[in-house]
Motif scaffolding. Sequence first.
Motif, PDB file in Angstrom:
ATOM      1  N   ASN A  96      -2.545   4.030   5.775  1.00 55.33           N
ATOM      2  CA  ASN A  96      -2.063   2.966   5.694  1.00 55.33           C
ATOM      3  C   ASN A  96      -2.484   1.268   6.587  1.00 55.33           C
ATOM      4  O   ASN A  96      -2.708   0.595   6.294  1.00 55.33           O
ATOM      5  N   ASN A 145       6.155  -0.294   0.694  1.00 52.89           N
ATOM      6  CA  ASN A 145       6.523   0.939   1.540  1.00 52.89           C
ATOM      7  C   ASN A 145       6.288   1.794   2.548  1.00 52.89           C
ATOM      8  O   ASN A 145       6.139   2.816   1.164  1.00 52.89           O
ATOM      9  N   GLN A 147       5.553   5.292   3.626  1.00 51.41           N
ATOM     10  CA  GLN A 147       5.888   6.320   5.161  1.00 51.41           C
ATOM     11  C   GLN A 147       4.587   6.052   6.151  1.00 51.41           C
ATOM     12  O   GLN A 147       3.147   6.341   6.778  1.00 51.41           O
ATOM     13  N   SER A 187       3.118   1.108  -2.188  1.00 48.76           N
ATOM     14  CA  SER A 187       3.951   2.563  -1.917  1.00 48.76           C
ATOM     15  C   SER A 187       3.185   3.492  -1.340  1.00 48.76           C
ATOM     16  O   SER A 187       1.755   3.690  -2.381  1.00 48.76           O
ATOM     17  N   THR A 188       2.908   4.101  -0.128  1.00 48.91           N
ATOM     18  CA  THR A 188       1.706   5.586   0.009  1.00 48.91           C
ATOM     19  C   THR A 188       3.318   5.905   0.574  1.00 48.91           C
ATOM     20  O   THR A 188       4.560   5.720   0.600  1.00 48.91           O
TER      21      THR A 188
END
Length: 412
Positions: free
Chosen positions: A267, A291, A293, A331-332
């Motif tokens: 991230n 998005n 995580q 996203s991750t």
Amino acid sequence: MYDAEGNLVGVLGIARDITKRKQTEDALRESEERFRLAFEQGPEGIVFAECGTGKIVYANATMGIILGHSQEELIIGGKQLIYGHFEKDLVNSIPDILTQQDFMSTRVKTTRDDGTELVVSLRIRIVTIGEKELEFLSLRDMTDKVRLENEAQITQAKLIHANKLSALGMLVSGMAHEINNPNNFIMFNSDMLADIWNDADRILDDYFLRSGEFSLGGLPYPEVGVAARKLIDGISEGAERIKIIVDDLKDFARQDNAETDVKMDINEAVLKATAILTPQIKKHTVHFRLNLQENIPKNAGSVYKLEQVIINLLLNALQALPNKECSVMISTAVKDENSLIVIIKDEGDGMTSETLAKLSEPFFTTKSASAGTGLGLFISQSIITAHNGTLRFESAPGLGTSAIIELPFGDK
């Protein structure tokens, strides 16, 4: 022997040595048996058929195995059953050829009775057995041989490609160095020239107000002021473009394993990349989303290199958007206990399967010559591979594109 009264008076015997004949007969039987076994169990499918009717006089087991029929089916179906496995144009050409010479084709595509695709060698000739003319037809399954030949060609092409890339790497490294040095002078001098012009422009403005119109380089002063600024800006922008190309070439040529085994937060790499590209994001879309995580386990890798990958992929996504209303999302997430994924999805025009197949080739680009070198995705693929990960793309015309990175947890 008997006398005149019919009494047995003696015995006459004749003995003939037939050893050689017996040996010859045994040898002939053995030869015929060997021929029969070779005929039955050989690698070629063999059939004898009547020339006129197409009736099969004899078919060995191998022919049935190749085409997926029993010997009984072959004999009942006749020559037409065999020919039914081949294209009509090929079958129609056989009679004309046989009137002059043997028919032979070393690479014929056909299908087994169960639909399995095959490549076979087909040979047909007219033979005379006794006083009867027959068609002798043989098939050899070449499928595995052709597959191995194709694999060998692909392997050879990859080796040649790898050697070319190695040589290209050394070449572009030298070129990048030679181009970078004079370009640094251009960048430095253009900035200095801009400062000089800004100072000179104020003096020229005062002179214009006092003395009226005058010309510089054949242009009246009010016009030359605007033109000079554009020229200097053009020099600066051109030099910056050269720097970007040189940096791409240097990344392409660089063969290092620097810092790919340090624990890092994916991230963090995403946030750094988006921070760097904030002006580009605002320029291309009003719908950009993250998005990410939380609490994703750290993986072994280089923050700098993965940041470079995300920058490349995000730039591609932004430049693919037809207008600012289309969105891009990064996203991750944890995929499973062994890996994480990063997805960069855009609502651009999408790509065809042909374009997708070429994406990771060096110097392949769908952009204009002034917008890309075609090295970004190749470098990104190399970086992800060095991290024991995968980079793949999902796209279709009109449906946008998703770049999907998968990276393992734990040590590299």
